[in-house]
Scaffold this active site. Structure first.
Site, PDB file in Angstrom:
ATOM      1  N   ASN A 174     -19.854 -49.750 -14.272  1.00 55.53           N
ATOM      2  CA  ASN A 174     -19.103 -48.643 -15.404  1.00 55.53           C
ATOM      3  C   ASN A 174     -17.864 -48.495 -15.523  1.00 55.53           C
ATOM      4  O   ASN A 174     -17.579 -49.352 -14.908  1.00 55.53           O
ATOM      5  CB  ASN A 174     -19.574 -47.371 -15.348  1.00 55.53           C
ATOM      6  N   LEU A 210     -25.035 -38.791 -17.874  1.00 57.88           N
ATOM      7  CA  LEU A 210     -25.489 -38.590 -17.166  1.00 57.88           C
ATOM      8  C   LEU A 210     -26.900 -40.150 -16.756  1.00 57.88           C
ATOM      9  O   LEU A 210     -28.194 -39.727 -17.972  1.00 57.88           O
ATOM     10  CB  LEU A 210     -25.707 -37.651 -15.888  1.00 57.88           C
ATOM     11  N   HIS A 244     -14.377 -46.841 -16.436  1.00 64.54           N
ATOM     12  CA  HIS A 244     -13.793 -45.826 -16.924  1.00 64.54           C
ATOM     13  C   HIS A 244     -11.835 -45.441 -17.233  1.00 64.54           C
ATOM     14  O   HIS A 244     -11.253 -46.122 -16.686  1.00 64.54           O
ATOM     15  CB  HIS A 244     -13.628 -44.532 -15.019  1.00 64.54           C
ATOM     16  N   GLY A 269     -18.122 -48.702 -29.376  1.00 66.62           N
ATOM     17  CA  GLY A 269     -17.853 -49.866 -29.421  1.00 66.62           C
ATOM     18  C   GLY A 269     -17.407 -51.256 -28.625  1.00 66.62           C
ATOM     19  O   GLY A 269     -18.266 -52.136 -29.228  1.00 66.62           O
ATOM     20  N   SER A 270     -16.370 -50.901 -29.466  1.00 69.71           N
ATOM     21  CA  SER A 270     -15.562 -52.312 -29.216  1.00 69.71           C
ATOM     22  C   SER A 270     -15.909 -52.725 -28.077  1.00 69.71           C
ATOM     23  O   SER A 270     -15.281 -53.913 -27.988  1.00 69.71           O
ATOM     24  CB  SER A 270     -13.834 -51.962 -29.205  1.00 69.71           C
ATOM     25  N   ASN A 271     -15.761 -52.106 -26.675  1.00 68.91           N
ATOM     26  CA  ASN A 271     -16.136 -52.691 -25.492  1.00 68.91           C
ATOM     27  C   ASN A 271     -17.513 -53.336 -25.316  1.00 68.91           C
ATOM     28  O   ASN A 271     -17.258 -54.775 -25.328  1.00 68.91           O
ATOM     29  CB  ASN A 271     -15.768 -52.076 -24.117  1.00 68.91           C
TER      30      ASN A 271
HETATM   31  C1  GAR Z   1     -13.790 -46.548 -23.179  1.00 66.75           C
HETATM   32  O1  GAR Z   1     -11.749 -46.818 -23.192  1.00 66.75           O
HETATM   33  C2  GAR Z   1     -13.927 -46.176 -21.917  1.00 66.75           C
HETATM   34  O2  GAR Z   1     -13.799 -46.797 -20.775  1.00 66.75           O
HETATM   35  C3  GAR Z   1     -14.620 -44.958 -22.533  1.00 66.75           C
HETATM   36  O3  GAR Z   1     -15.110 -44.722 -23.288  1.00 66.75           O
HETATM   37  C4  GAR Z   1     -14.358 -46.073 -24.636  1.00 66.75           C
HETATM   38  C5  GAR Z   1     -15.479 -46.491 -25.440  1.00 66.75           C
HETATM   39  O4  GAR Z   1     -15.083 -47.105 -26.098  1.00 66.75           O
HETATM   40  N1  GAR Z   1     -15.250 -44.742 -20.689  1.00 66.75           N
HETATM   41  C6  GAR Z   1     -15.333 -42.443 -20.493  1.00 66.75           C
HETATM   42  O5  GAR Z   1     -14.412 -42.303 -21.457  1.00 66.75           O
HETATM   43  C7  GAR Z   1     -16.553 -43.253 -19.698  1.00 66.75           C
HETATM   44  N2  GAR Z   1     -16.456 -42.112 -18.402  1.00 66.75           N
HETATM   45  P1  GAR Z   1     -15.404 -48.321 -27.342  1.00 66.75           P
HETATM   46  O6  GAR Z   1     -17.083 -47.146 -27.217  1.00 66.75           O
HETATM   47  O7  GAR Z   1     -14.714 -48.401 -28.685  1.00 66.75           O
HETATM   48  O8  GAR Z   1     -16.020 -49.514 -25.990  1.00 66.75           O
END
Ligand code: GAR
Length: 194
Positions: free
Chosen positions: A102, A87, A104, A12-14
């Site tokens: 989303n 999904l 990616h 969840g850093s994003n």
């Molecule tokens: C992020 O890099 C995001 O782009 C990726 O998961 C990571 C989550 O990081 N998403 C995917 O791979 C979706 N196919 P976070 O939990 O630290 O935000």
């Protein structure tokens, strides 16, 4: 002001970065975090940041009714997927058509699809000998990673990169661009409503 729900499955850093951004700009409101993993770190982040969170099972997501009710109760206008690995079911896509975004961690259409998330993506990019990777922010449709692209940004992949070092570079791009692109999408749709 438009309300955002973030769906996340992991760290969840994003999600945290997006919450902080909209706390500062006040151009939209992150009202809810939804998570399919009860042990995911994103849930403790939500608590620390005073954002309401809801954990759900895959069966509840697929059935949609509980999640759809919660989204209505919280008057959610936009759904953001930030490291969400399931999904999105067709009923939810239909309800939020054009309003689910989303991110990616690679340059789609390459290195996308079912099972392509997080470090698996970075490993595949390195193994394929790519010299460029990056981020793709896109609308969500019924298939994995195949909705219209909204925005891409790139980073070089060097000969010494590992999945971890590439993930770090890609995360930096995500933090830099994802909140602003969400904001722009919301502003576009608000302008179209007028
Ligand atoms: C992020 O890099 C995001 O782009 C990726 O998961 C990571 C989550 O990081 N998403 C995917 O791979 C979706 N196919 P976070 O939990 O630290 O935000």
């Amino acid at each position: 002001m438009k309300n955002i729900a973030i769906f996340a499955s992991g760290s969840g850093s994003n999600a945290e970065n997006i919450i902080s951004y909209f706390n500062r700009t006040k151009s939209a409101n992150v009202r809810l975090i939804l998570c399919n993993k009860p042990e995911a770190k994103v849930l403790s982040r939500a608590e620390r940041l005073h954002v309401k969170s809801v954990a759900f099972t895959k069966a509840e997501l697929d059935d949609t009714s509980r999640i759809s009710d919660i989204l209505k109760e919280e008057r959610i206008d936009y759904i953001v997927l930030a490291g969400f690995l399931l999904l999105v079911p067709p009923a939810l896509i239909e309800e939020y058509r054009g309003r689910i975004i989303n991110i990616h961690p690679a340059l789609l259409p390459k290195f996308g699809g079912k099972g392509m998330y997080g470090d698996r993506v970075h490993k595949a990019v390195i193994e394929a000998g790519e010299t460029l990777s990056g981020i793709t922010i896109h609308h969500v449709n019924e298939l994995f990673d195949s909705g219209d692209t909204i925005f891409q940004a790139t980073v070089p992949v060097t000969a010494t990169d590992t999945p971890d070092s590439l993930a770090e570079k890609v995360h930096a791009l995500e933090y830099r661009y994802f909140p602003e692109i969400i904001e722009q999408e919301i502003q576009k749709s608000e302008a179209a409503e007028k």
